[in-house]
Design a protein around this motif. Structure first.
Motif, PDB file in Angstrom:
ATOM      1  N   MET A  88      18.745   3.893  -9.923  1.00 50.13           N
ATOM      2  CA  MET A  88      18.937   2.468  -9.674  1.00 50.13           C
ATOM      3  C   MET A  88      18.121   2.047  -8.449  1.00 50.13           C
ATOM      4  SD  MET A  88      22.473   0.455  -8.826  1.00 50.13           S
ATOM      5  CE  MET A  88      22.421  -1.277  -8.355  1.00 50.13           C
ATOM      6  N   ALA A  89      17.310   0.995  -8.608  1.00 55.52           N
ATOM      7  CA  ALA A  89      16.484   0.522  -7.505  1.00 55.52           C
ATOM      8  C   ALA A  89      17.332  -0.194  -6.462  1.00 55.52           C
ATOM      9  CB  ALA A  89      15.406  -0.413  -8.031  1.00 55.52           C
ATOM     10  N   VAL A  90      16.921  -0.080  -5.197  1.00 50.24           N
ATOM     11  CA  VAL A  90      17.624  -0.697  -4.077  1.00 50.24           C
ATOM     12  C   VAL A  90      16.611  -1.546  -3.310  1.00 50.24           C
ATOM     13  CG1 VAL A  90      18.962  -0.295  -1.989  1.00 50.24           C
ATOM     14  CG2 VAL A  90      19.155   1.302  -3.913  1.00 50.24           C
ATOM     15  N   PRO A  91      16.825  -2.870  -3.178  1.00 52.90           N
ATOM     16  CA  PRO A  91      15.873  -3.695  -2.419  1.00 52.90           C
ATOM     17  C   PRO A  91      15.791  -3.246  -0.969  1.00 52.90           C
ATOM     18  CG  PRO A  91      17.405  -5.049  -3.700  1.00 52.90           C
ATOM     19  CD  PRO A  91      17.933  -3.649  -3.745  1.00 52.90           C
ATOM     20  N   LEU A  92      14.605  -3.337  -0.382  1.00 55.52           N
ATOM     21  CA  LEU A  92      14.460  -3.031   1.035  1.00 55.52           C
ATOM     22  C   LEU A  92      15.181  -4.082   1.867  1.00 55.52           C
ATOM     23  CD1 LEU A  92      12.178  -1.086   0.062  1.00 55.52           C
ATOM     24  CD2 LEU A  92      10.952  -1.707   2.148  1.00 55.52           C
ATOM     25  N   GLY A  93      15.932  -3.647   2.877  1.00 60.66           N
ATOM     26  CA  GLY A  93      16.509  -4.567   3.828  1.00 60.66           C
ATOM     27  C   GLY A  93      15.440  -5.077   4.776  1.00 60.66           C
ATOM     28  N   VAL A  94      15.784  -6.131   5.523  1.00 59.47           N
ATOM     29  CA  VAL A  94      14.797  -6.714   6.427  1.00 59.47           C
ATOM     30  C   VAL A  94      14.367  -5.713   7.495  1.00 59.47           C
ATOM     31  CG1 VAL A  94      16.548  -7.739   7.939  1.00 59.47           C
ATOM     32  CG2 VAL A  94      14.258  -8.736   7.843  1.00 59.47           C
ATOM     33  N   LEU A  95      15.283  -4.854   7.971  1.00 60.53           N
ATOM     34  CA  LEU A  95      14.907  -3.851   8.966  1.00 60.53           C
ATOM     35  C   LEU A  95      13.995  -2.784   8.373  1.00 60.53           C
ATOM     36  CD1 LEU A  95      18.215  -3.366  10.983  1.00 60.53           C
ATOM     37  CD2 LEU A  95      16.136  -4.555  11.703  1.00 60.53           C
ATOM     38  N   ASP A  96      14.190  -2.454   7.088  1.00 61.95           N
ATOM     39  CA  ASP A  96      13.282  -1.515   6.429  1.00 61.95           C
ATOM     40  C   ASP A  96      11.856  -2.070   6.439  1.00 61.95           C
ATOM     41  OD1 ASP A  96      15.774  -0.509   5.841  1.00 61.95           O
ATOM     42  OD2 ASP A  96      15.610  -0.742   3.680  1.00 61.95           O
ATOM     43  N   ARG A  97      11.734  -3.340   6.063  1.00 64.84           N
ATOM     44  CA  ARG A  97      10.407  -3.953   5.972  1.00 64.84           C
ATOM     45  C   ARG A  97       9.775  -4.090   7.357  1.00 64.84           C
ATOM     46  NH1 ARG A  97      10.593  -9.104   2.066  1.00 64.84           N
ATOM     47  NH2 ARG A  97       8.331  -8.777   2.207  1.00 64.84           N
ATOM     48  N   LEU A  98      10.579  -4.462   8.345  1.00 64.29           N
ATOM     49  CA  LEU A  98      10.036  -4.589   9.695  1.00 64.29           C
ATOM     50  C   LEU A  98       9.611  -3.236  10.246  1.00 64.29           C
ATOM     51  CD1 LEU A  98      12.479  -7.226  11.224  1.00 64.29           C
ATOM     52  CD2 LEU A  98      10.135  -7.580  10.429  1.00 64.29           C
ATOM     53  N   SER A  99      10.330  -2.166   9.885  1.00 63.83           N
ATOM     54  CA  SER A  99       9.929  -0.828  10.321  1.00 63.83           C
ATOM     55  C   SER A  99       8.565  -0.452   9.749  1.00 63.83           C
ATOM     56  CB  SER A  99      10.979   0.208   9.906  1.00 63.83           C
ATOM     57  OG  SER A  99      12.212  -0.036  10.538  1.00 63.83           O
ATOM     58  N   LEU A 100       8.319  -0.822   8.497  1.00 60.29           N
ATOM     59  CA  LEU A 100       7.007  -0.567   7.913  1.00 60.29           C
ATOM     60  C   LEU A 100       5.926  -1.384   8.623  1.00 60.29           C
ATOM     61  CD1 LEU A 100       8.019  -0.536   4.147  1.00 60.29           C
ATOM     62  CD2 LEU A 100       7.312   1.435   5.511  1.00 60.29           C
ATOM     63  N   ASP A 101       6.277  -2.605   9.042  1.00 57.42           N
ATOM     64  CA  ASP A 101       5.320  -3.424   9.791  1.00 57.42           C
ATOM     65  C   ASP A 101       4.980  -2.777  11.129  1.00 57.42           C
ATOM     66  OD1 ASP A 101       5.329  -5.256   7.753  1.00 57.42           O
ATOM     67  OD2 ASP A 101       6.757  -6.612   8.719  1.00 57.42           O
ATOM     68  N   VAL A 102       6.005  -2.269  11.824  1.00 55.97           N
ATOM     69  CA  VAL A 102       5.773  -1.618  13.115  1.00 55.97           C
ATOM     70  C   VAL A 102       4.898  -0.384  12.924  1.00 55.97           C
ATOM     71  CG1 VAL A 102       6.866  -0.428  15.049  1.00 55.97           C
ATOM     72  CG2 VAL A 102       7.891  -2.503  14.135  1.00 55.97           C
ATOM     73  N   ALA A 103       5.174   0.378  11.876  1.00 57.18           N
ATOM     74  CA  ALA A 103       4.374   1.575  11.613  1.00 57.18           C
ATOM     75  C   ALA A 103       2.905   1.222  11.415  1.00 57.18           C
ATOM     76  CB  ALA A 103       4.913   2.307  10.389  1.00 57.18           C
ATOM     77  N   ALA A 104       2.654   0.061  10.795  1.00 56.77           N
ATOM     78  CA  ALA A 104       1.271  -0.341  10.538  1.00 56.77           C
ATOM     79  C   ALA A 104       0.522  -0.692  11.818  1.00 56.77           C
ATOM     80  CB  ALA A 104       1.250  -1.530   9.574  1.00 56.77           C
ATOM     81  N   LEU A 105       1.255  -0.945  12.920  1.00 56.07           N
ATOM     82  CA  LEU A 105       0.615  -1.259  14.195  1.00 56.07           C
ATOM     83  C   LEU A 105       0.130  -0.011  14.919  1.00 56.07           C
ATOM     84  CD1 LEU A 105       3.177  -3.908  15.522  1.00 56.07           C
ATOM     85  CD2 LEU A 105       0.944  -4.342  14.478  1.00 56.07           C
ATOM     86  N   HIS A 106       0.570   1.156  14.485  1.00 54.98           N
ATOM     87  CA  HIS A 106       0.207   2.409  15.140  1.00 54.98           C
ATOM     88  C   HIS A 106      -1.105   2.951  14.593  1.00 54.98           C
ATOM     89  CE1 HIS A 106       3.301   3.746  17.923  1.00 54.98           C
ATOM     90  NE2 HIS A 106       4.230   3.283  17.115  1.00 54.98           N
ATOM     91  N   ALA A 107      -1.728   3.762  15.402  1.00 53.43           N
ATOM     92  CA  ALA A 107      -2.932   4.448  14.934  1.00 53.43           C
ATOM     93  C   ALA A 107      -2.598   5.389  13.775  1.00 53.43           C
ATOM     94  CB  ALA A 107      -3.576   5.213  16.087  1.00 53.43           C
ATOM     95  N   THR A 108      -1.396   5.990  13.821  1.00 55.17           N
ATOM     96  CA  THR A 108      -0.934   6.859  12.731  1.00 55.17           C
ATOM     97  C   THR A 108       0.488   6.467  12.363  1.00 55.17           C
ATOM     98  OG1 THR A 108      -0.084   8.537  14.254  1.00 55.17           O
ATOM     99  CG2 THR A 108      -2.349   8.800  13.477  1.00 55.17           C
ATOM    100  N   ASP A 109       0.781   6.451  11.091  1.00 55.56           N
ATOM    101  CA  ASP A 109       2.103   6.065  10.602  1.00 55.56           C
ATOM    102  C   ASP A 109       3.195   6.994  11.110  1.00 55.56           C
ATOM    103  OD1 ASP A 109       3.635   4.347   8.633  1.00 55.56           O
ATOM    104  OD2 ASP A 109       4.070   6.322   7.805  1.00 55.56           O
TER     105      ASP A 109
END
Length: 428
Positions: free
Chosen positions: A1-22
């Motif tokens: 069963m699929a589970v939608p990403l919460g807003v904190l999940d999505r923001l964590s991915l955004d923060v990771a994208a700001l780093h030189a390495t994930d």
């Protein structure tokens, strides 16, 4: 069963994208064992059945038409999540290597590393997960199921406490942005965005004894020791005539906001932050501890958890992104802290863990994260620092020296008034 990403999940991915390495947004722990490392097949035999009892670990990240979600991985195989490292001469070398390891995006965002050599006749296992995939509480609960006693109950609720109505008048001042930091020397050098760990260890009996003499809890003491270590690290910066003018540093402390009825308690990031002012500029250790006692007051943290839970439940993702820049800006909040507790004794094939060291995330631009983790009768402190931070390797010694100074002060009665106040609060 699929589970939608919460807003904190999505923001964590955004923060990771700001780093030189994930990998900077990965969290977990390094667990050390005495003796010879087991073969890979033996580790897999141990982990396989336990992973099967944790369905969240079989969810991978998917995104179709701008609708990100966690979905069951049809090709899920625990073997794809067990990696090997030769290790090194000491845990610090091992930690530095582990911090660089990727988590492939085509499978669930977690992994376990079998470390063949960790110094001193030891080997290790390291669990790491992406911060979007799990928060610290979920990672700890996962470790307890994977390496704890067989048959330990599955975690159902990882919430700070059951939600209650929010008293907004008491909470709204907490949401004011902190003032800008310009006086900490650690912010003078551009970050390298590569990281090194340093560790300190202490018997929890020492902290409990100090707590009885001061009236403070172990987390309050750990924050006070951290403030003292930072003060000792840059001794010329905190006096009234120094660049800090007697002020302190703002730190982010994680607080759980997971719904107690969450059907997937080990999936997703459900941690907000409480701001804590570390009174590094206060020369009196007793006053530093008193201020931190108020900051870590259970009622205050519980109210904040309730408020964040309500806000996050209805927070649009775009608004969350707008708020993200200030919340992670090192000029306002230059470091993070975490208090973690492993309640189940960890081990492997009858061998108890000799040490458990947190490997926290690193926020872009922030030069330092301090995390302490209790396991059995030891407290293990991790200082994770940007490599551009000069002298960070001295922080464990400064932390331990501050502990010794607090113990001497407590023996001399310097904290007697605090202990009496704490006893009065507990009796009321």
């Amino acid at each position: 069963m699929a589970v939608p990403l919460g807003v904190l999940d999505r923001l964590s991915l955004d923060v990771a994208a700001l780093h030189a390495t994930d990998s900077a947004l990965h969290l977990g722990a390094l667990i050390l064992f005495e003796g010879e490392p087991p073969p890979r097949a033996r580790v897999l035999d141990h982990l396989g059945p336990r992973v099967g009892l944790l369905p969240e670990l079989a969810h991978r990240l998917a995104d179709e038409a701008g609708r990100p979600r966690w979905e069951p991985d049809p090709g899920f195989d625990p073997d794809h999540h067990l990696y090997e490292l030769p290790g090194g001469a000491d845990p610090l070398t091992v930690a530095a290597e582990l911090l660089r390891q990727p988590l492939p995006r085509d499978r669930p965002l977690w992994g376990i590393w079998l470390v063949r050599r960790a110094g001193g006749g030891r080997w290790g296992l390291c669990y790491r997960a992406h911060h979007a995939f799990q928060d610290g509480a979920a990672a700890v609960a996962t470790l307890e199921r994977l390496l704890g006693p067989e048959g330990a109950p599955r975690p159902r609720a990882l919430a700070f406490r059951p939600p209650r109505p929010v008293r907004w008048a008491a909470v709204l001042p907490e949401f004011r942005p902190p003032r800008r930091v310009t006086w900490w020397p650690a912010l003078d050098t551009p970050p390298a965005q590569s990281y090194a760990a340093a560790f300190a260890d202490v018997d929890t009996a020492r902290l409990y004894a100090l707590g009885r003499l001061t009236g403070a809890t172990v987390p309050q003491l750990c924050l006070a020791l951290t403030a003292g270590a930072l003060r000792a690290w840059h001794p010329d910066g905190w006096g009234p005539d120094g660049p800090g003018h007697g002020r302190g540093l703002r730190a982010n402390l994680g607080i759980g906001v997971r719904d107690p009825e969450d059907p997937h308690p080990l999936l997703g990031n459900r941690v907000a932050v409480a701001g804590v002012d570390l009174p590094c500029g206060e020369p009196d250790p007793a006053l530093r501890l008193a201020r931190l006692g108020s900051a870590l007051d259970h009622t205050r943290l519980a109210r904040l958890a309730d408020a964040h839970r309500v806000v996050l439940r209805g927070l649009p993702y775009r608004i969350g992104r707008l708020a993200l820049a200030r919340s992670i800006d090192a000029r306002y909040t230059p470091l993070g802290v975490a208090d973690l507790r492993i309640r189940q004794p960890l081990g492997f094939a009858g061998t108890p863990a000799a040490g458990v060291y947190a490997l926290p995330v690193m926020v872009p631009g922030q030069p330092l994260f301090v995390a302490w983790l209790t396991h059995r009768r030891r407290l293990h402190v991790t200082f994770l620092a940007d490599r551009a931070l000069a002298g960070a390797e001295r922080l464990p010694e400064a932390w331990e020296s501050t502990l010794a100074a607090y113990e001497q002060g407590a023996a001399d009665g310097a904290f007697a008034a605090l202990a009496r106040a704490g006893a009065a609060v507990g009796a009321s």
